[in-house]
Scaffold this active site. Sequence first.
Site, PDB file in Angstrom:
ATOM      1  N   HIS A 172       0.832  -1.206   0.000  1.00 21.01           N
ATOM      2  CA  HIS A 172       0.000   0.000   0.000  1.00 21.01           C
ATOM      3  C   HIS A 172       0.874   1.267   0.000  1.00 21.01           C
ATOM      4  O   HIS A 172       0.710   2.146  -0.853  1.00 21.01           O
ATOM      5  CB  HIS A 172      -0.910  -0.020   1.237  1.00 21.01           C
ATOM      6  CG  HIS A 172      -1.754   1.207   1.400  1.00 21.01           C
ATOM      7  ND1 HIS A 172      -3.081   1.230   1.030  1.00 21.01           N
ATOM      8  CD2 HIS A 172      -1.478   2.446   1.874  1.00 21.01           C
ATOM      9  CE1 HIS A 172      -3.575   2.434   1.278  1.00 21.01           C
ATOM     10  NE2 HIS A 172      -2.619   3.193   1.803  1.00 21.01           N
ATOM     11  N   GLU A 173       1.792   1.345   0.940  1.00 13.81           N
ATOM     12  CA  GLU A 173       2.630   2.550   1.037  1.00 13.81           C
ATOM     13  C   GLU A 173       3.511   2.704  -0.202  1.00 13.81           C
ATOM     14  O   GLU A 173       3.798   3.819  -0.617  1.00 13.81           O
ATOM     15  CB  GLU A 173       3.471   2.554   2.324  1.00 13.81           C
ATOM     16  CG  GLU A 173       2.672   2.510   3.635  1.00 13.81           C
ATOM     17  CD  GLU A 173       1.562   3.562   3.758  1.00 13.81           C
ATOM     18  OE1 GLU A 173       1.704   4.660   3.200  1.00 13.81           O
ATOM     19  OE2 GLU A 173       0.535   3.270   4.421  1.00 13.81           O
ATOM     20  N   HIS A 193       1.697   4.676  -2.745  1.00 15.24           N
ATOM     21  CA  HIS A 193       1.832   6.119  -2.503  1.00 15.24           C
ATOM     22  C   HIS A 193       3.213   6.597  -2.967  1.00 15.24           C
ATOM     23  O   HIS A 193       3.343   7.635  -3.607  1.00 15.24           O
ATOM     24  CB  HIS A 193       1.733   6.421  -1.005  1.00 15.24           C
ATOM     25  CG  HIS A 193       0.343   6.356  -0.449  1.00 15.24           C
ATOM     26  ND1 HIS A 193      -0.685   7.118  -0.942  1.00 15.24           N
ATOM     27  CD2 HIS A 193      -0.189   5.638   0.573  1.00 15.24           C
ATOM     28  CE1 HIS A 193      -1.797   6.872  -0.238  1.00 15.24           C
ATOM     29  NE2 HIS A 193      -1.520   5.968   0.682  1.00 15.24           N
ATOM     30  N   GLU A 217      -4.803   7.775  -2.671  1.00 16.95           N
ATOM     31  CA  GLU A 217      -5.329   6.501  -2.173  1.00 16.95           C
ATOM     32  C   GLU A 217      -5.705   5.569  -3.323  1.00 16.95           C
ATOM     33  O   GLU A 217      -5.662   4.352  -3.174  1.00 16.95           O
ATOM     34  CB  GLU A 217      -6.530   6.738  -1.253  1.00 16.95           C
ATOM     35  CG  GLU A 217      -6.142   7.239   0.124  1.00 16.95           C
ATOM     36  CD  GLU A 217      -5.210   6.301   0.889  1.00 16.95           C
ATOM     37  OE1 GLU A 217      -5.399   5.069   0.830  1.00 16.95           O
ATOM     38  OE2 GLU A 217      -4.284   6.804   1.545  1.00 16.95           O
TER      39      GLU A 217
HETATM   40 ZN    ZN Z   1      -2.849   5.291   2.160  1.00 17.30          ZN
END
Ligand code: ZN
Length: 499
Positions: free
Chosen positions: A264-265, A268, A294
């Site tokens: 997830h990170e 980003h 997101e």
């Molecule tokens: Zn996030």
Amino acid sequence: MSENKAYRELTPYLERIMALQTAQILFEWDSETLAPVEAAPYTARAVGILSESYYRTVTDEKVKELIRVCREEGGLTEAEDAVIRELSEEAKQLDCVPAEEYREFAELTAESAVIWAKARKENDFDAFAPTLEKVLDYQKRFASYRAKDGQKLYDVILDSYEKGFNMENLDRFFEKLKETLVPFIRKLENSGTEIEDGFLTGDYSRQKQEEAARFLAEYVGFDFSKGVLGESAHPFTTNLHNHDVRITTAYSDHVDDSLFSVIHECGHALYELGIPDELTQTLAGQGASMGMHESQSRFYENIIGRSRAFWEPVYPRLQKIFPQQLGGISLDRFVHAVNKVQPGLIRTQADELTYSLHILIRYEIEKMLIEDNLPVNELPQVWADKYEEYLGVRPEKASEGVLQDIHWSQGSFGYFPSYALGNAFGAQIYFHMKKQMDIDGLLREGKLAAITDYLREHIHRYGKLKTSRQLLKEVTGEDFNPEYYTDYLIDKYSRLYGI
Ligand code: ZN
């Protein structure tokens, strides 16, 4: 050098603004990762001074004058034009808040994170409530300064995260999620399909988890020469510029938490690493919006990261890192387990399907706090009731209820909807991408770069030159449409659960 004389004169101010912003971001990273507990009130004073200095530079009369002349003179490049637009918006936002209050608020939030962390640890909502009330009062007051002709306070707040999205369209979006997902989750629960995921919990050493985390980060394309992987209670990404993007994760005895939070990170981070040199370290050199950010992190974490095709080439490597725990678990069992639907209490541990209902609850509560003046001391009760109604679970303790998230302690009301919007943006982009490339085929061959290149070309490289809504329209050929998200979820989980 700029063709525009006023822009050239503005440059030293812009550089100062960036330096002050970078210093504050670095303090935030530090207080979440390495700073000792007792540092907070002392560091808060330094942060307060930096933020006041930032405020004074952005709202300087000379800066305002130069913005006006810049526009009159014309001849700005697309990037310069975006920088002027961002600067002028920021100046307008700050100008309506008195300098003293702005500084007090920065000091308050630097300290409140620590008060929140302690209250959560000790499961004591009353210890946090007075601070939360102060933070909320500031945010409501700031919103009232910014509101234009009768604009609702929560709409003012929402707009600062996601331009063009207000309560009217978010009500519709969340209503759609509620109508579709609440009954669908009940249906899955009654389907009789049991997914075994016990093997994901247990004696997974911190050191081995870190090895897996670093491997996965590199595999999805995170560049360790331009980034670091740290550890914090809540995983997050910090972006200083396109040559320094930092991610964190948390290690627990649930191995899937760290594996997927790293992916997830990285989503980003890839966004920020994909900002071109001519935009980085300018006010237009970050992702378009929280929601678009997101969309990228969730695209990598869920749509790609939880697919069978993603794990086909790399699951053997994971088994090698955890031979005792995963050696005897087939790929199919692993993929089913990491997609298990289990309505629960904790947002950050939620599966992909129930996740947006956690956000729906926070959205409804924020509306009540800001628009209906719900008293802060009633929060634990309202929170528990909503969890029971939508997810069928009820928290016994505030630490697994209203105290679980850091956001409100930071004054980040209006932030949560971005997570759900991000899910929906991601599904809409995915639907469109699939028409142009064989995503599963690329994943099976480990060619993630082709997927990242597509996103870089169509989204990342624009930074803030376009809004999330414009980007979405240009990539997918249509305006925001949440149907893609609900269709994607229902299709995926119907197949997984054989209904
Ligand atoms: Zn996030």
